[in-house]
Design an enzyme around this catalytic site. Structure first.
Site, PDB file in Angstrom:
ATOM      1  N   ASP A 111      -0.385 -13.863   9.687  1.00 30.21           N
ATOM      2  CA  ASP A 111       0.373 -14.179  10.906  1.00 30.21           C
ATOM      3  C   ASP A 111      -0.514 -14.720  12.037  1.00 30.21           C
ATOM      4  O   ASP A 111      -0.126 -15.662  12.725  1.00 30.21           O
ATOM      5  CB  ASP A 111       1.216 -12.983  11.368  1.00 30.21           C
ATOM      6  N   THR A 133      -2.022 -12.323   2.674  1.00 24.64           N
ATOM      7  CA  THR A 133      -2.442 -11.076   3.336  1.00 24.64           C
ATOM      8  C   THR A 133      -2.077  -9.897   2.440  1.00 24.64           C
ATOM      9  O   THR A 133      -1.006  -9.897   1.827  1.00 24.64           O
ATOM     10  CB  THR A 133      -1.810 -10.840   4.728  1.00 24.64           C
ATOM     11  N   ILE A 134      -2.969  -8.931   2.406  1.00 29.21           N
ATOM     12  CA  ILE A 134      -2.641  -7.718   1.654  1.00 29.21           C
ATOM     13  C   ILE A 134      -1.463  -7.006   2.317  1.00 29.21           C
ATOM     14  O   ILE A 134      -0.754  -6.251   1.669  1.00 29.21           O
ATOM     15  CB  ILE A 134      -3.839  -6.748   1.526  1.00 29.21           C
ATOM     16  N   ASP A 135      -1.255  -7.246   3.629  1.00 27.09           N
ATOM     17  CA  ASP A 135      -0.243  -6.492   4.383  1.00 27.09           C
ATOM     18  C   ASP A 135       1.193  -6.848   3.992  1.00 27.09           C
ATOM     19  O   ASP A 135       2.117  -6.068   4.244  1.00 27.09           O
ATOM     20  CB  ASP A 135      -0.416  -6.724   5.895  1.00 27.09           C
ATOM     21  N   ARG A 170      -4.975  21.060  -4.560  1.00 23.57           N
ATOM     22  CA  ARG A 170      -5.129  20.633  -3.165  1.00 23.57           C
ATOM     23  C   ARG A 170      -4.032  19.652  -2.753  1.00 23.57           C
ATOM     24  O   ARG A 170      -3.408  19.005  -3.593  1.00 23.57           O
ATOM     25  CB  ARG A 170      -6.475  19.910  -2.990  1.00 23.57           C
ATOM     26  N   MET A 177      -4.329   0.448   4.088  1.00 27.07           N
ATOM     27  CA  MET A 177      -4.269  -0.550   5.168  1.00 27.07           C
ATOM     28  C   MET A 177      -2.831  -1.036   5.304  1.00 27.07           C
ATOM     29  O   MET A 177      -1.918  -0.451   4.714  1.00 27.07           O
ATOM     30  CB  MET A 177      -5.212  -1.707   4.855  1.00 27.07           C
ATOM     31  N   ILE A 280     -11.836  -1.782   0.343  1.00 27.02           N
ATOM     32  CA  ILE A 280     -11.747  -1.868  -1.122  1.00 27.02           C
ATOM     33  C   ILE A 280     -10.443  -2.564  -1.514  1.00 27.02           C
ATOM     34  O   ILE A 280     -10.371  -3.287  -2.496  1.00 27.02           O
ATOM     35  CB  ILE A 280     -11.856  -0.446  -1.725  1.00 27.02           C
ATOM     36  N   GLN A 281      -9.409  -2.362  -0.675  1.00 26.91           N
ATOM     37  CA  GLN A 281      -8.096  -2.964  -0.950  1.00 26.91           C
ATOM     38  C   GLN A 281      -8.119  -4.485  -0.857  1.00 26.91           C
ATOM     39  O   GLN A 281      -7.220  -5.167  -1.324  1.00 26.91           O
ATOM     40  CB  GLN A 281      -7.062  -2.433   0.054  1.00 26.91           C
TER      41      GLN A 281
END
Ligand code: F6P
Length: 374
Positions: A111, A133-135, A170, A177, A280-281
């Protein structure tokens, strides 16, 4: 009479992601093969146009890069010609573009870069955009390349956290991200079988999250929480890692996993660990899907350039590659909505989003489903 050779620039702007080289290769090879075009690589996104860093991209430069992560052109997610350390250098950038003799410029960006591209196109630059974009938050397209690879990486991380969480009984928290959009957390959370998914679009109530974790601890003795970096508590603020003046992306989010860990520790008696996946993503080899997708977008962009269809962006709509205008995409983002099918299936599976109103929304979604006639 000899016709002028088409001279086309390419730049990659914003945060990198897997598939950028696949897209560069597709644009360049396609334009070279079908239009005998000359390709000029602009280094480091719009910074390359500001600081005049370009180089010729040969056919050989595009060989062997399909599976390569990162971008051979380099990128930058802060340089904005309209606000370069407080100065508007857009006219200078325009002059440089003209001096390069470019017939057009392909901007591969998210964007931020496509919003700059829109402003530059208003000054007369011939631009075709390609969304990356990874997003996955770009307006006008159902998907951006880089997203599938990021989701695969996060899913693998969840699988790994599951086994160690199981061994130690746990609560395991994983931060993804995605900026202000929850696409990565939502999709990877479903793929990894998370018990809780927290996304920016729906603020969470910590008591609801604690209740869900407690329940899963009782049932399976471990619990998996996926939290998007932009998630926040009802009435709370974003967790900000750092701010940067004069940047297209002035706020860096990050740190919510640790905040959530502390909030949960006050509510439940369990061992809790937080992991932040970070960059890493964005790194490494693209998935087969992203290689094909970036290639399809790249070759389509090349045909838009060849047909002088400037001021446009290649998009995916209803599984069809097509185009929309830069204007439509600029300065907006696409967020997870109540109507999203992935959200609906996550809710149907009982995945907790820490938001009771959202769960109430599921009932209205179910009521909206028409009866099947076949
Ligand atoms: O937009 C891609 C992205 O990876 C976001 O998910 C994240 O918030 C941001 O970029 C991180 O930016 P930087 O690489 O500058 O830390």
């Amino acid at each position: 009479m000899k016709t002028k050779t088409l001279r086309i620039g390419i730049l990659t702007g914003g945060g990198d992601c897997s598939g950028l080289n696949a897209a560069i290769r597709a644009v360049a090879k396609s334009l070279m093969l079908n239009c005998s075009a000359e390709i000029i690589g602009i280094n480091d996104g719009f910074l390359g146009l500001i600081e005049q860093r370009t180089r010729v991209i040969s056919y050989a430069d595009c060989s062997g890069i399909l599976s390569l992560g990162g971008t051979i052109l380099g990128t930058n997610n802060s340089a904005n010609p309209f606000n370069y350390f407080g100065e508007d250098v857009s006219e200078k950038v325009m002059d440089y573009y003209v001096s390069l003799g470019l017939d057009g410029l392909v901007v591969i960006g998210g964007d931020g870069s496509l919003s700059i591209a829109h402003e530059m196109s208003k000054l007369g630059m011939n631009i075709v955009g390609i969304p990356k974009t990874i997003d996955n938050d770009l307006m006008g397209t159902d998907r951006t390349f880089g997203f599938d690879t990021a989701v695969s990486i996060v899913t693998d991380a969840i699988d790994r956290l599951r086994t160690t969480g199981q061994s130690h009984k746990r609560v395991m928290i994983l931060e993804t991200m995605g900026r202000y959009a929850g696409w990565i957390a939502l999709h990877a959370g479903i793929a990894g079988g998370a018990d809780v998914i927290l996304v920016p679009e729906f603020a969470y109530d910590i008591d609801e999250v604690a209740k869900a974790c407690q329940l899963r601890m009782g049932e399976q003795h471990y619990s998996l929480v996926v939290v998007a970096e932009g998630a926040k508590q009802v009435g709370g603020e974003f967790t900000i890692r750092e701010t940067k003046e004069f940047s297209t992306d002035p706020i860096r989010l990050g740190g919510i996993a640790n905040v959530l860990k502390m909030q949960l520790e006050e509510k439940m008696d369990a061992e809790i660990r937080a992991t932040t996946l970070g960059h890493i993503q964005r790194g490494g080899s693209p998935t087969a899907f992203d290689r094909i997708f970036a290639t399809n977008l790249g070759t389509y962009a090349a045909s838009l350039v060849a047909n002088k269809h400037f001021g446009s962006v290649v998009v995916l709509k209803n599984n069809q590659v097509c185009s929309t205008s830069l204007k439509y995409v600029a300065n907006k983002s696409r967020l997870v909505t109540l109507q999203d099918p992935a959200l609906a299936s996550a809710l149907s599976l009982g995945i907790c989003f820490g938001n009771t109103e959202l769960e109430a929304g599921l009932h209205s979604l179910n009521q909206a489903i028409p009866n099947s006639t076949d």
